[in-house]
Scaffold this motif. Structure first.
Motif, PDB file in Angstrom:
ATOM      1  N   PRO A  24       0.818  -1.254   0.048  1.00 15.48           N
ATOM      2  CA  PRO A  24      -0.035  -0.056  -0.117  1.00 15.48           C
ATOM      3  C   PRO A  24       0.880   1.132  -0.064  1.00 15.48           C
ATOM      4  CG  PRO A  24      -0.236  -1.046   1.917  1.00 15.48           C
ATOM      5  CD  PRO A  24       0.661  -2.203   1.354  1.00 15.48           C
ATOM      6  N   ILE A  25       0.224   2.193  -0.392  1.00 17.41           N
ATOM      7  CA  ILE A  25       0.769   3.837  -0.379  1.00 17.41           C
ATOM      8  C   ILE A  25       1.446   4.093   0.794  1.00 17.41           C
ATOM      9  CG2 ILE A  25       0.398   6.310  -0.529  1.00 17.41           C
ATOM     10  CD1 ILE A  25      -1.881   5.196  -2.504  1.00 17.41           C
ATOM     11  N   VAL A  29       5.558   4.819   1.606  1.00 14.92           N
ATOM     12  CA  VAL A  29       6.014   6.327   1.897  1.00 14.92           C
ATOM     13  C   VAL A  29       6.808   6.111   3.126  1.00 14.92           C
ATOM     14  CG1 VAL A  29       5.412   8.424   2.811  1.00 14.92           C
ATOM     15  CG2 VAL A  29       3.978   7.454   0.642  1.00 14.92           C
ATOM     16  N   THR A  30       6.521   5.147   4.098  1.00 13.60           N
ATOM     17  CA  THR A  30       7.150   5.267   5.360  1.00 13.60           C
ATOM     18  C   THR A  30       8.244   4.237   5.474  1.00 13.60           C
ATOM     19  OG1 THR A  30       5.572   3.598   6.403  1.00 13.60           O
ATOM     20  CG2 THR A  30       5.059   5.907   6.744  1.00 13.60           C
ATOM     21  N   PHE A  49       0.211   6.174   9.176  1.00 16.67           N
ATOM     22  CA  PHE A  49      -0.709   6.746   8.233  1.00 16.67           C
ATOM     23  C   PHE A  49      -0.517   8.555   8.228  1.00 16.67           C
ATOM     24  CE2 PHE A  49      -3.255   2.945   7.577  1.00 16.67           C
ATOM     25  CZ  PHE A  49      -3.696   3.141   6.383  1.00 16.67           C
ATOM     26  N   ALA A  50      -0.156   8.888   9.391  1.00 19.39           N
ATOM     27  CA  ALA A  50      -0.096  10.436   9.409  1.00 19.39           C
ATOM     28  C   ALA A  50       1.142  11.055   8.770  1.00 19.39           C
ATOM     29  CB  ALA A  50       0.233  10.852  10.922  1.00 19.39           C
ATOM     30  N   LEU A  51       2.300  10.187   8.801  1.00 22.67           N
ATOM     31  CA  LEU A  51       3.326  10.615   7.965  1.00 22.67           C
ATOM     32  C   LEU A  51       3.230  10.458   6.329  1.00 22.67           C
ATOM     33  CD1 LEU A  51       6.508  11.629   7.828  1.00 22.67           C
ATOM     34  CD2 LEU A  51       6.942   9.023   7.797  1.00 22.67           C
ATOM     35  N   ALA A  52       2.471   9.297   5.932  1.00 16.59           N
ATOM     36  CA  ALA A  52       2.160   9.301   4.529  1.00 16.59           C
ATOM     37  C   ALA A  52       1.188  10.506   4.251  1.00 16.59           C
ATOM     38  CB  ALA A  52       1.430   7.819   4.339  1.00 16.59           C
ATOM     39  N   ARG A  53       0.250  10.663   4.930  1.00 18.95           N
ATOM     40  CA  ARG A  53      -1.047  11.625   4.754  1.00 18.95           C
ATOM     41  C   ARG A  53      -0.351  12.812   4.584  1.00 18.95           C
ATOM     42  NH1 ARG A  53      -3.651  10.994   8.780  1.00 18.95           N
ATOM     43  NH2 ARG A  53      -5.090   9.244   8.098  1.00 18.95           N
ATOM     44  N   ASP A  67      -4.446   2.868   1.833  1.00 21.25           N
ATOM     45  CA  ASP A  67      -4.281   1.583   1.902  1.00 21.25           C
ATOM     46  C   ASP A  67      -4.224   1.042   0.532  1.00 21.25           C
ATOM     47  OD1 ASP A  67      -6.850   1.459   1.952  1.00 21.25           O
ATOM     48  OD2 ASP A  67      -7.129   0.467   3.769  1.00 21.25           O
ATOM     49  N   GLN A  68      -4.345   1.853  -0.548  1.00 24.60           N
ATOM     50  CA  GLN A  68      -4.467   1.377  -1.790  1.00 24.60           C
ATOM     51  C   GLN A  68      -2.876   0.853  -2.442  1.00 24.60           C
ATOM     52  OE1 GLN A  68      -6.174   4.485  -4.606  1.00 24.60           O
ATOM     53  NE2 GLN A  68      -5.807   2.808  -6.508  1.00 24.60           N
TER      54      GLN A  68
END
Length: 176
Positions: A24-25, A29-30, A49-53, A67-68
């Protein structure tokens, strides 16, 4: 060692070298920043999720959800995930190898705008490109490499497509 010193590399082939397309994305990212999203060896999903967002929003990533799987995204959005991944490490230098290869015009413009924003913020941006309009439009300084050596160096002022092609082809400037 390079990442620890603040130097990151966004490869030309994002699908094979830049991202794990089945993941997932948010995990892509993380991945290089797990030290920031884990405690005592345990991942904190909310922090991931916060870091990726944060970086997905900054790059205007277009996806159904974080989460795609990356493989379901367009080429431009896959490139944004790879850039977000390395920006999340808070680098000092980012090397972008053919950053707009294979992406649509809209995504190209977004990547160019973001590169300019990063440079304005003080990040050193090194772009490797074979596209003359991209080089002329995005570069403050151009280094032409030929057969593994520096063939020429130009400032933005006075740089023309002709000078660039001549240097790349190995022709010397004529004394006029």
């Amino acid at each position: 060692q390079a990442v620890a010193r603040g130097i990151v590399y966004v490869p030309e082939d994002r699908g094979k070298q830049g991202a794990i397309t089945a993941m997932p994305i948010f995990q892509n990212v993380t991945l290089p920043s797990l030290g920031r999203t884990s405690r005592s060896g345990f991942l904190n999903l909310a922090e991931e999720f916060a870091l990726a967002r944060t970086y997905s929003e900054r790059l205007d990533l277009r996806a159904a959800a974080l989460d795609q799987p990356v493989g379901e995204l367009s080429g431009g959005n896959q490139q944004k995930v790879v850039i977000a991944k390395w920006l999340a490490t808070r680098p000092k230098v980012i090397i972008l190898d053919e950053p707009t290869k294979g992406i649509d015009v809209g995504s190209k413009a977004a990547v160019h705008a973001f590169m300019a924003e990063l440079a304005a913020e003080g990040l050193s941006v090194i772009m490797v490109s074979s596209e003359i309009p991209e080089i002329l439009g995005m570069s403050d300084r151009v280094i032409v490499m030929r057969e593994g050596r520096i063939a020429a160096e130009f400032d933005r002022e006075g740089l023309t497509p002709e000078k660039l092609v001549r240097a790349a082809a190995g022709y010397k400037e004529s004394a006029a």
